[in-house]
Every structure is written in structure tokens, then in C-alpha cells.
Motif scaffolding. Sequence first.
Motif, PDB file in Angstrom:
ATOM      1  N   ASP A   1      33.771  12.317  -9.483  1.00 26.21           N
ATOM      2  CA  ASP A   1      34.291  11.020  -9.893  1.00 26.21           C
ATOM      3  C   ASP A   1      33.524   9.845  -8.884  1.00 26.21           C
ATOM      4  O   ASP A   1      33.596  10.037  -7.875  1.00 26.21           O
ATOM      5  CB  ASP A   1      35.871  10.656 -10.115  1.00 26.21           C
ATOM      6  N   ILE A   2      33.271   8.851  -9.566  1.00 24.63           N
ATOM      7  CA  ILE A   2      32.714   7.533  -8.762  1.00 24.63           C
ATOM      8  C   ILE A   2      33.546   6.341  -9.145  1.00 24.63           C
ATOM      9  O   ILE A   2      33.737   6.223 -10.334  1.00 24.63           O
ATOM     10  CB  ILE A   2      31.279   7.248  -9.110  1.00 24.63           C
ATOM     11  N   LEU A   3      34.010   5.549  -8.054  1.00 23.73           N
ATOM     12  CA  LEU A   3      34.733   4.480  -8.342  1.00 23.73           C
ATOM     13  C   LEU A   3      33.510   3.229  -8.329  1.00 23.73           C
ATOM     14  O   LEU A   3      33.028   3.163  -7.318  1.00 23.73           O
ATOM     15  CB  LEU A   3      35.878   3.948  -7.346  1.00 23.73           C
ATOM     16  N   ASP A   4      33.481   2.342  -9.423  1.00 28.13           N
ATOM     17  CA  ASP A   4      32.832   1.123  -9.291  1.00 28.13           C
ATOM     18  C   ASP A   4      33.782   0.060  -8.909  1.00 28.13           C
ATOM     19  O   ASP A   4      34.859  -0.262  -9.438  1.00 28.13           O
ATOM     20  CB  ASP A   4      32.138   0.713 -10.519  1.00 28.13           C
ATOM     21  N   ILE A   5      33.525  -0.518  -7.585  1.00 26.55           N
ATOM     22  CA  ILE A   5      34.396  -1.754  -7.124  1.00 26.55           C
ATOM     23  C   ILE A   5      33.852  -2.872  -7.145  1.00 26.55           C
ATOM     24  O   ILE A   5      32.578  -3.085  -6.736  1.00 26.55           O
ATOM     25  CB  ILE A   5      34.619  -1.336  -5.305  1.00 26.55           C
ATOM     26  N   ARG A   6      34.445  -3.774  -8.028  1.00 31.57           N
ATOM     27  CA  ARG A   6      33.743  -5.321  -8.257  1.00 31.57           C
ATOM     28  C   ARG A   6      34.328  -6.113  -7.178  1.00 31.57           C
ATOM     29  O   ARG A   6      35.483  -6.504  -6.717  1.00 31.57           O
ATOM     30  CB  ARG A   6      34.614  -5.894  -9.303  1.00 31.57           C
ATOM     31  N   ARG A   7      33.373  -6.270  -6.121  1.00 35.33           N
ATOM     32  CA  ARG A   7      33.960  -7.114  -4.794  1.00 35.33           C
ATOM     33  C   ARG A   7      34.008  -8.413  -5.141  1.00 35.33           C
ATOM     34  O   ARG A   7      33.761  -9.132  -6.075  1.00 35.33           O
ATOM     35  CB  ARG A   7      32.404  -7.023  -3.949  1.00 35.33           C
ATOM     36  N   ALA A   8      34.621  -9.087  -4.158  1.00 28.80           N
ATOM     37  CA  ALA A   8      35.187 -10.557  -4.235  1.00 28.80           C
ATOM     38  C   ALA A   8      34.018 -11.524  -4.552  1.00 28.80           C
ATOM     39  O   ALA A   8      34.175 -12.459  -4.942  1.00 28.80           O
ATOM     40  CB  ALA A   8      35.960 -10.899  -3.125  1.00 28.80           C
ATOM     41  N   ASP A   9      32.548 -10.893  -3.922  1.00 30.61           N
ATOM     42  CA  ASP A   9      31.499 -12.170  -3.895  1.00 30.61           C
ATOM     43  C   ASP A   9      30.807 -11.830  -4.927  1.00 30.61           C
ATOM     44  O   ASP A   9      29.757 -12.218  -5.407  1.00 30.61           O
ATOM     45  CB  ASP A   9      30.743 -11.718  -2.778  1.00 30.61           C
ATOM     46  N   GLY A  10      31.525 -10.963  -6.063  1.00 27.36           N
ATOM     47  CA  GLY A  10      30.627 -10.524  -7.491  1.00 27.36           C
ATOM     48  C   GLY A  10      29.963  -9.566  -7.519  1.00 27.36           C
ATOM     49  O   GLY A  10      29.412  -8.825  -8.405  1.00 27.36           O
TER      50      GLY A  10
END
Length: 182
Positions: free
Chosen positions: A132-141
Motif C-alpha cells: 500500500d502507498i499513501l498519497d499525501i496532499r501537502r498544505a502547499d498543494g
Amino acid sequence: MKPVADTSRVCLGVIVGAQGIRGEVRIKPFTAEPEDVGAYGPVTDEPGEKTLRLSVRGRAKGAVVARIDGIADRNAAEALKGTMLYVARDCLPETGDAETFYHADLVGLEARTPDGAPLGRVAAVFDHGAGDILDIRRADGGLASVPFTRAAVPEVNLAGGWLTVDWSEGPDGEEARGGENE
């Protein structure tokens, strides 16, 4: 798999095409056990407008073969290609342990550093075959991908709505955490 903002539903699979001439479909399952795509009762399409009753018949080339009530020919089956299949979250069994999570439960969690600083939110969870891989949407977009291992994600707090991401640790053969595709 496209993440769903409505976490009250879980995507179990997607119809990838017709199988034969009698209306059967091939489904790419997102469940831990492929046949479970039809085990939790009727499913709905992404907008929730169509309810489909599946009867799993077997497997074929990495897909599950199923009949859908009311679909009797290849043309009708082909028209469903691309349909994402959802079930209500409360129809699924509990995972049974504190280290196993449904992908849908991880989407939307706040990602934090080990010292508690916010990194962003989990936008999606994928399994491309190597874990499994998590895609993290960062605060900077921006978007960052993190392996869902104990080293990279040492803590998950579903009740608190967050998880810890340790950027200093990499995927060094660490045993994967128990994500479930459901």
C-alpha cells in the motif's frame, strides 16, 4: 482507485468489461479476497443512482466474473464498463485488530510529522502490487507518496483523525502495515 469524499461508502471494485455473450461482467476487485466484491449485498455506482445485485461466478485473468440482475446480453454488460462499485461502510465487517485498516478509513486523515507538525491529508491509498502507498496532499498543494509501512507510518489514530509520517525512514524491506483494499 479514485478516492471518495463520502467515507460512508467504500469502493469494492470496478467493472472492466463484458465476459461472454450472456451479460456477465469482469470486475477488478479492490477487496482483500477477490470474490468478496459481491459478498456484502447490493452495490451502487459512484453517484449512488444505480443499485446492482452481483452474483460472483468465478475468476478470469485477474478479474472476478459476475452476473448482474437485469443484465442479459453483452451490449448491456459493456455499457457498464468503468462503473465503480460501492457498498455502505457499515455493511463491512470490522477489521478485527488495531493494525489493520480499510483504505477508506485512511483517506482524509491528517498526516503529521513525528513531532506533531501538520504535513497535509491522505488523499488516496493505492496498492500497485508492492504494498500500500499513501498519497499525501501537502498544505502547499503538492502530492507526496509514502509507503504504508511501520517505518514510514509508525502511528495511525483513526479516532483522532491523524497518522504520523516519518520522512526519515524509507521502504527498507519493512513489513507492510495491514491495509485492506475494501
